[in-house]
Design an enzyme around this catalytic site. Structure first.
Site, PDB file in Angstrom:
ATOM      1  N   GLU A 468       0.855  -1.273   0.052  1.00 46.28           N
ATOM      2  CA  GLU A 468       0.126  -0.092  -0.118  1.00 46.28           C
ATOM      3  C   GLU A 468       0.852   1.200   0.095  1.00 46.28           C
ATOM      4  O   GLU A 468       0.187   2.299   0.256  1.00 46.28           O
ATOM      5  CB  GLU A 468      -0.999   0.016   1.113  1.00 46.28           C
ATOM      6  CG  GLU A 468      -2.057  -1.131   1.033  1.00 46.28           C
ATOM      7  CD  GLU A 468      -3.092  -1.186   2.177  1.00 46.28           C
ATOM      8  OE1 GLU A 468      -3.103  -0.197   2.935  1.00 46.28           O
ATOM      9  OE2 GLU A 468      -3.949  -1.787   1.900  1.00 46.28           O
ATOM     10  N   GLU A 564      -7.084  -7.783  -1.156  1.00 47.88           N
ATOM     11  CA  GLU A 564      -7.560  -7.514  -0.010  1.00 47.88           C
ATOM     12  C   GLU A 564      -8.833  -6.919   0.260  1.00 47.88           C
ATOM     13  O   GLU A 564      -9.295  -6.087  -0.868  1.00 47.88           O
ATOM     14  CB  GLU A 564      -6.770  -6.493   0.615  1.00 47.88           C
ATOM     15  CG  GLU A 564      -5.418  -6.998   1.524  1.00 47.88           C
ATOM     16  CD  GLU A 564      -4.736  -5.748   2.383  1.00 47.88           C
ATOM     17  OE1 GLU A 564      -5.482  -4.801   2.705  1.00 47.88           O
ATOM     18  OE2 GLU A 564      -3.528  -5.665   2.394  1.00 47.88           O
TER      19      GLU A 564
END
Ligand SMILES: *[C@@H]1O[C@H](CO)[C@@H](O)[C@H](O)[C@H]1NC(C)=O
Ligand SMILES: *[C@@H]1O[C@H](CO)[C@@H](O)[C@H](O)[C@H]1NC(C)=O
Ligand SMILES: *[C@@H]1O[C@H](CO)[C@@H](O)[C@H](O)[C@H]1NC(C)=O
Ligand SMILES: *[C@@H]1O[C@H](CO)[C@@H](O)[C@H](O)[C@H]1NC(C)=O
Ligand SMILES: *[C@@H]1O[C@H](CO)[C@@H](O)[C@H](O)[C@H]1NC(C)=O
Ligand SMILES: *[C@@H]1O[C@H](CO)[C@@H](O)[C@H](O)[C@H]1NC(C)=O
Ligand SMILES: *[C@@H]1O[C@H](CO)[C@@H](O)[C@H](O)[C@H]1NC(C)=O
Ligand SMILES: *[C@@H]1O[C@H](CO)[C@@H](O)[C@H](O)[C@H]1NC(C)=O
Length: 900
Positions: A468, A564
Site C-alpha cells: 500500500e 485485500e
C-alpha cells in the site's frame, strides 16, 4: 569437514533436521546456557535462544500473566524500553580450533545490537531479517569463551533514528491512538506490526529470535541453492545456482560440486570439479545443470489443480581435504507467469497467474504473523494447523503481507506440500521509509539473503515490493503531497532501484510487483506511482467499504484481482474469556475498547449488522454479549460470501469499457495475532469463525451462485474452476419460513463450461416469487430460495447455496426451531472423526455448533437447515470420549434471537 556448535538452548530434533554432516558439541557438555539482563542488572534471568525477552521474562516469573491478558499490551511495555544483554559461555576443543575458518553465525537478532566475543566487539546488527556472520578465528580460543549480545530498546532506537532524520524526512507521525502503539517503526528493519496494527497489539520485543551457530571448516560452507526449471520437448533442465562462503579471502577455492535429484525411478546426478574465484571477498557461486527425462517428472500444481509432487535434491560441496558441506531441499517442477495483456474490449490489461500454462483463479487470503512475538510465530504446530485450514477451505494462494515477517523455512515447505501459492511481499507496509545509504545497504543485504533462502520453493508465485505504499503516496495518506516529487524519488530508489533490481538479478523467473495494490506494468509505465494505483482496469485492488450493505453484490467493484477485502467480526466468547474478567465482556467496557484498534470499528460492525439483521439486545450486558458476537460473525461471513462470489462470477465478465476478467480473491485476513475484533477467519486459538466455514464453500471448485442485482432480476451462475466441461442439473427450491417442505421447485439441465462461469437462470424476482406462491408483495419476506447442483446421476457437485429476497430483519412468520443432536458416533475406521446427526423441527438459519473447548472443526457450520435431519462430521486431533463430545456440543441458530 564442518563442525558446528549450536549455541541455542535447542532440542535435539533441531540438530538432526538442519545439519547433515557435523561434529555435535552438545550445549550441556559445553556447559553454557544463555542469560539475559537489563542495563543496570535489576533483572537477570535465564534466557532461551532462539527466543525473545517477553518469553524469557514470562518463564522467569517476572511477567506473571499471559502477555495477551487484559491490558498487558500496555502494562508490559516497559520491557521494550530497556536495553537487554544476552550472554553465555561455551567451550571449544582443540580439534575444532584447528579448522582454518571459524564463523559465528546469527540467523536472526531482533534488532539493534552489538555483538561481543570474549569481550571484543565483533560487529553491530540492525536488521532482524538479515543473517550476520563473523569470522572469529582470531578471537576464539580453547577453554571457556563468552558471547555477549547487547540489544537496545527498539522504541528508543526508532525515536533516535527518526529524530536524526526529522529535518529532511517527515514520515508518518505515529500509528493512530486507537492502536495503543509506538512510533517510528519504519526506521527499523523489524517486524512492522510489532509496534501495533489495527488488528494487533504492540509488543516491541527484543531477542535472538533465530539460532546461533559456530561453524568450523577448512575450505568453504555451502550456504544457499537457487534453482530454475526449464521445460523442453523431452526433458526438464534443472539449473542450480550454488552459493558457498569462506573466510575473507580473495584467492580461489577448488572442490567438487555435485547434485542429485531423486525421482521415482532414478537418481539423476551431476558432479564437477571446479576452481572458483570470488565474486566478492569470501563469496563464490557456480551453476550446475541436471537434465531429467520428462517421463520421470510429474508437475507441481496449486491446490485444486492436481498433486504437489516434490523431488528431493541434495547438493554437496566437497574438497579432497575432507571438507564437505551439504544442502538438501525439495524441487517442484512447474512454470509460473503473471499475464498482463490488453483486454479484448475497452481499456486495460489482464492480471492473472498461469501455472503450467493453466490460468489460475487465485482463491485465498492474507497471512499475518501467527504471533506478535517472532519466536512464537514460527511454532511448527501453529503454522501447520493454519496452512492446513487454508487448504481445507479450498484456498490456493496466500499473501504473506509486508508488515509481518519473512516466514520460517517450514512455512514455505508446508506451502509447497499443500499447494498454496505465495504472494510474497517484502517487509514494508503502510509507511514512507528512509533511503539513506545505510538503510539501503541493510535492505540490499536483506533482500539478497531472503531471495536466496526462499527462491527454490515452487509455492512462491510473485515477489512484491511493499504493501500500500504506492497508494499512500498517491493519495497523500501521510501528508507527503507538499513534497511529492521527492518522496516519489525516494520510493523509486527503495522499491525499484534497490529491491526490484536485486530481486530480478537473482530470480528472473518470477514476476515482481512494486506494490499492492498497484496497476502492475501500467504503474511502471506511469513512473511507478500511478495516477490511480487502485484502478480496476489494471493490476490488483484492496477494497474496503463499511458504509454500504455488505450482503448486496452491487456494493462491490468489478476488478482484475482483489488482493485485500473484508469486514470485522468479534472473536468467540471463549477466546475473550481466556484473557479477561467477566465484567470486561460487554461492549462498553474498557477492555472491549482497548481491543478495538480500528477507528470506528464497533459502530461499523453494528451498522453493517443493522442492514440485514434485527439486533435488539443489550450490548452492555455480559449474558447477551455472545449474541452480539454471533451476529457479528454472521454478518462477516455473509459479506465475504457475497463479495467473493461476486468476484468469482466476474471471471468471464468484460464490460464495454473493459472492466472484468477477475482472476483473484484474497480476503483480508486468514489468522489472528491475539484475541480481538478483526477481519480474520481463524481466531488466535485456532477456532474457525463462521467465515472460515463459509470460505470452504465460497471457494469450492464448482459453485452454484445465485444473486439479485439492482435491476431486480434473479440470476443463477454456475462457476467452475475445473478443467473439463460437464453436464449438470440445477435445482431451485422456494421455501416459506414456516415449513421444511418447499412450496416450489424447478430443475434444469446445463453444460458447466470448464474454467468459466455459465449463466443458468434469469427471471424477474418479483414475478418468480409470485409464480412460486409467495404472493405479490415483494417488500415482505415470506420466502427464500435454496439451490443445489448435481451431476446427471444426482451426485452433489457444489455446496448448497441460498438467497434471501429481502433483508432477514423483514422476515415474516419465522419462529425459533428446535435443533437437537440426535446421535454422535465414531466414523468407520477412524479414531478422531465423529459423525453427528442433527434434527430440526423447522427451517433453521445459520446453525452454529460449538464443541466448547474441544479443539477441532466441523465439516460444515453456520449453515441453513432445510431438512429435518442432517449428518455432519467433527474432526479433532485429540482422543475424545464420544459422550464428552456429545455433552460439549451446543447449538444455536438465528431463530433463537429473532424477535418479530
Ligand atoms: C534500573 O533501571 C530501571 C529501569 O530503567 C529503573 O526503574 C531502576 O530504578 C533502576 N535501578 C537501579 C538500582 O538503578
Ligand atoms: C540504553 O542504551 C542507550 C544507548 O547506550 C542509552 O542511551 C539508554 O539510556 C539506555 N537505556 C536504559 C534504560 O538503560
Ligand atoms: C575483510 O577484508 C577487508 C579488506 O581486506 C577488511 O577491510 C575487512 O575488515 C575484513 N573483514 C573481516 C570480517 O575480516
Ligand atoms: C536497475 O536495473 C535497471 C535495468 O536492469 C538498470 O537500468 C538500472 O541502472 C539499475 N539501477 C540500479 C540503481 O542499479
Ligand atoms: C455499561 O455497564 C456498566 C456496568 O454495569 C456501566 O457502568 C456503564 O455505565 C454502562 N454503559 C453504558 C453505555 O450503558
Ligand atoms: C436432464 O437430462 C437427463 C439425462 O439426459 C434427463 O433424464 C432429464 O430429464 C433432464 N432434465 C431436465 C430438467 O431437462
Ligand atoms: C406490502 O407489505 C408491506 C409490509 O407488510 C406493507 O406495508 C405494504 O403496504 C404492502 N404493499 C402492497 C402493495 O400490498
Ligand atoms: C403468519 O401466521 C399466521 C398464523 O399462522 C397467519 O394467519 C398469517 O397469515 C401468516 N402470515 C404470513 C405473512 O404468512
Amino acid at each position: 569437514m564442518i563442525s558446528k556448535i549450536q549455541l541455542g538452548l535447542i532440542l535435539p530434533w533441531f540438530w538432526i533436521q538442519i545439519y547433515s554432516y557435523e561434529i555435535l558439541l552438545d550445549h550441556n557438555k559445553n556447559d553454557g546456557t544463555w542469560m539475559v539482563r537489563n542495563e543496570n542488572g535489576t533483572y537477570k534471568v535465564a534466557a532461551t535462544v532462539p527466543g525473545g525477552i517477553y518469553t524469557d521474562l514470562s518463564v522467569a516469573g517476572i511477567l506473571t500473566q499471559d502477555i495477551y491478558y487484559r491490558f498487558n499490551d500496555i502494562e508490559y511495555r516497559w520491557v521494550s524500553k530497556e536495553n537487554w544483554t544476552y550472554s553465555r559461555t561455551f567451550e571449544v576443543s582443540e580439534d575444532f580450533l584447528e579448522k582454518q575458518q571459524i564463523f559465528l553465525v546469527f540467523y536472526g537478532i531482533d534488532t539493534i545490537a552489538s555483538v561481543y566475543l570474549n569481550d571484543q566487539h565483533i560487529g553491530d546488527c540492525e536488521n532482524m531479517f538479515v543473517r550476520y556472520s563473523y569470522n572469529v578465528k582470531s578471537i576464539i580460543h580453547t577453554g571457556t569463551n563468552n558471547i555477549k549480545v547487547k540489544i537496545l530498546s527498539p522504541i528508543n532506537e526508532a525515536k533516535k533514528r527518526f529524530e536524526k532524520q526529522a529535518t529532511n524526512y517527515i514520515v508518518p507521525a505515529c500509528v493512530p491512538d486507537e492502536y495503543h502503539g509506538e512510533c517510528h517503526v519504519n526506521f527499523l528493519r523489524k517486524m512492522q506490526a510489532s509496534f501495533a496494527w489495527d488488528w494487533g497489539p504492540a509488543f516491541p520485543s527484543v531477542g535472538i529470535w533465530k539460532s546461533v551457530v559456530l561453524e568450523a571448516f577448512d575450505i568453504a560452507v555451502l550456504r544457499e541453492v537457487m534453482l530454475q526449471t526449464v521445460e523442453s520437448n523431452n526433458k526438464w533442465s534443472l539449473y542450480l545456482n550454488v552459493f558457498v562462503e569462506t573466510g575473507n579471502q580473495t584467492s580461489n577455492i577448488s572442490g567438487n560440486f555435485s547434485a542429485s535429484l531423486t525421482t521415482y525411478t532414478n537418481l539423476v546426478t551431476v558432479t564437477k570439479y571446479e576452481t572458483l574465484s570470488p565474486y566478492a571477498p569470501g563469496f563464490f557461486n557456480t551453476i550446475l545443470l541436471l537434465e531429467i527425462p520428462k517421463s520421470q517428472i510429474q508437475l507441481w500444481w496449486p491446490n485444486g489443480y492436481g498433486d504437489q509432487k516434490l523431488y528431493p535434491l541434495e547438493v554437496v560441496f566437497s574438497n579432497e581435504h575432507n571438507s564437505k558441506s551439504t544442502k538438501t531441499l525439495k524441487v517442484g517442477f512447474r512454470s509460473i507467469q503473471l499475464v498482463q495483456e490488453p483486454v479484448a474490449i475497452g481499456t486495460g490489461l489482464t492480471f492473472y497467474f498461469k501455472v503450467n500454462n493453466v490460468p489460475i483463479f487465485a482463491k485465498g487470503s492474507n497471512w499475518i504473523p501467527s504471533h506478535v512475538l517472532p519466536e512464537k510465530s514460527a511454532e511448527p504446530k501453529r503454522i501447520e494447523y493454519l496452512l492446513e485450514s487454508a487448504r481445507i477451505a479450498n484456498m490456493n494462494m496466500l499473501r504473506v503481507w509486508g508488515g509481518g515477517l519473512y516466514e520460517s523455512d517450514l512455512f514455505y515447505q508446508l506451502a509447497d506440500e499443500k499447494g498454496l501459492l505465495i504472494w510474497q511481499d517484502f517487509m514494508f507496509a503502510c509507511s514512507m521509509y528512509p533511503t539513506d545509504d545505510n538503510f539501503l545497504q541493510s535492505v540490499s543485504t536483506e533482500v539478497t539473503q531472503q531471495v536466496r533462502r526462499l527462491q527454490h520453493h515452487p509455492s512462491i508465485a510473485i515477489w512484491a515490493g511493499n504493501n500500500e505504499n504506492e497508494a499512500a503516496l498517491r493519495d497523500n495518506w501521510y501528508g507527503t503531497s507538499n513534497d511529492f516529487n521527492r518522496y516519489k524519488q525516494d520510493y523509486i530508489t527503495l522499491y525499484v532501484d534497490t529491491i526490484r533490481n536485486i530481486t530480478l538479478a537473482q530470480d528472473n523467473v518470477r514476476p515482481f510487483a512494486v506494490s499492492s495494490p498497484s496497476n502492475g506494468i501500467e504503474s511502471e509505465e506511469e513512473g511507478y506511482v500511478a495516477n490511480n494505483p487502485s484502478s480496476t482496469f489494471y493490476g490488483d485492488i484492496h477494497y474496503y467499504n463499511y458504509i454500504s450493505n455488505g450482503w448486496d453484490p452491487d456494493t462491490f467493484k468489478v476488478t482484475r484481482f482483489s488482493s485485500e477485502y473484508g469486514y470485522q467480526s468479534m472473536p468467540s466468547f471463549l477466546s475473550l474469556t481466556e484473557v479477561s474478567i467477566p465484567s470486561d465482556l460487554r461492549l462498553y467496557s474498557e477492555f472491549t475498547r482497548n481491543r478495538q484498534h480500528h477507528p470506528y470499528g464497533y459502530p461499523e460492525i453494528i451498522a453493517e449488522i443493522d442492514y440485514n439483521l434485527q439486533y435488539s439486545h443489550n450490548l452492555n450486558d455480559t449474558e447477551q454479549y455472545p449474541i452480539f458476537i454471533y451476529f457479528s460473525q454472521i454478518n462477516q461471513a455473509m459479506s465475504y460470501k457475497t463479495e467473493t462470489e461476486f468476484y468469482r462470477r466476474s471471471r468471464n465478465l468484460l464490460t464495454s469499457d473493459g472492466q472484468g476478467l477477475t482472476m483473484g480473491a484474497l480476503y483480508w485476513q486468514l489468522n489472528d495475532i491475539w484475541q480481538a475484533p478483526s477481519w480474520a477467519s481463524i481466531e488466535f486459538n485456532g477456532k474457525w469463525k463462521i467465515l472460515h466455514y463459509f470460505a470452504k464453500d465460497f471457494f469450492a471448485p464448482i459453485l452454484v451462485s445465485p444473486y439479485k442485482r439492482a435491476d431486480g432480476v434473479l440470476r443463477v451462475d454456475l462457476i467452475s474452476d475445473i478443467l473439463t466441461d460437464m453436464q449438470c442439473v440445477l435445482n431451485i427450491f422456494v421455501y416459506k419460513w414456516n415449513s421444511l417442505n418447499p412450496i416450489y421447485n424447478i430443475s434444469s439441465n446445463h453444460t458447466l463450461n470448464n474454467a468459466s462461469v455459465t449463466n443458468a437462470f434469469n427471471h424477474d424476482m418479483k414475478e418468480f416469487l409470485q409464480i412460486a406462491g409467495c404472493g405479490a408483495n415483494e417488500t415482505t419476506s415470506k420466502c427464500f430460495l435454496y439451490f443445489t447442483l448435481t451431476s446427471l446421476d444426482g451426485e452433489e457437485i457444489s455446496p448448497h447455496n441460498f438467497l434471501f429476497p429481502q433483508p432477514l430483519k423483514k422476515l415474516m412468520n419465522f419462529t425459533a426451531p428446535d435443533i437437537t443432536v440426535a446421535s454422535v458416533s465414531l466414523a468407520p475406521n477412524s479414531q478422531n472423526v465423529f459423525e453427528i446427526e442433527l434434527k430440526t423441527d423447522k427451517i433453521a438459519l445459520f446453525v452454529w455448533l460449538e464443541a466448547y473447548n474441544i479443539p477441532g472443526h466441523f465439516s460444515s457450520n453456520g449453515f441453513l437447515m432445510v431438512k429435518p435431519n442432517i449428518s455432519i462430521t467433527f474432526v479433532t486431533k485429540y482422543n475424545v470420549d464420544i459422550n464428552k463430545l456429545h455433552e460439549a456440543i451446543t447449538i444455536f441458530s438465528l431463530g433463537d434471537y429473532y424477535k418479530e
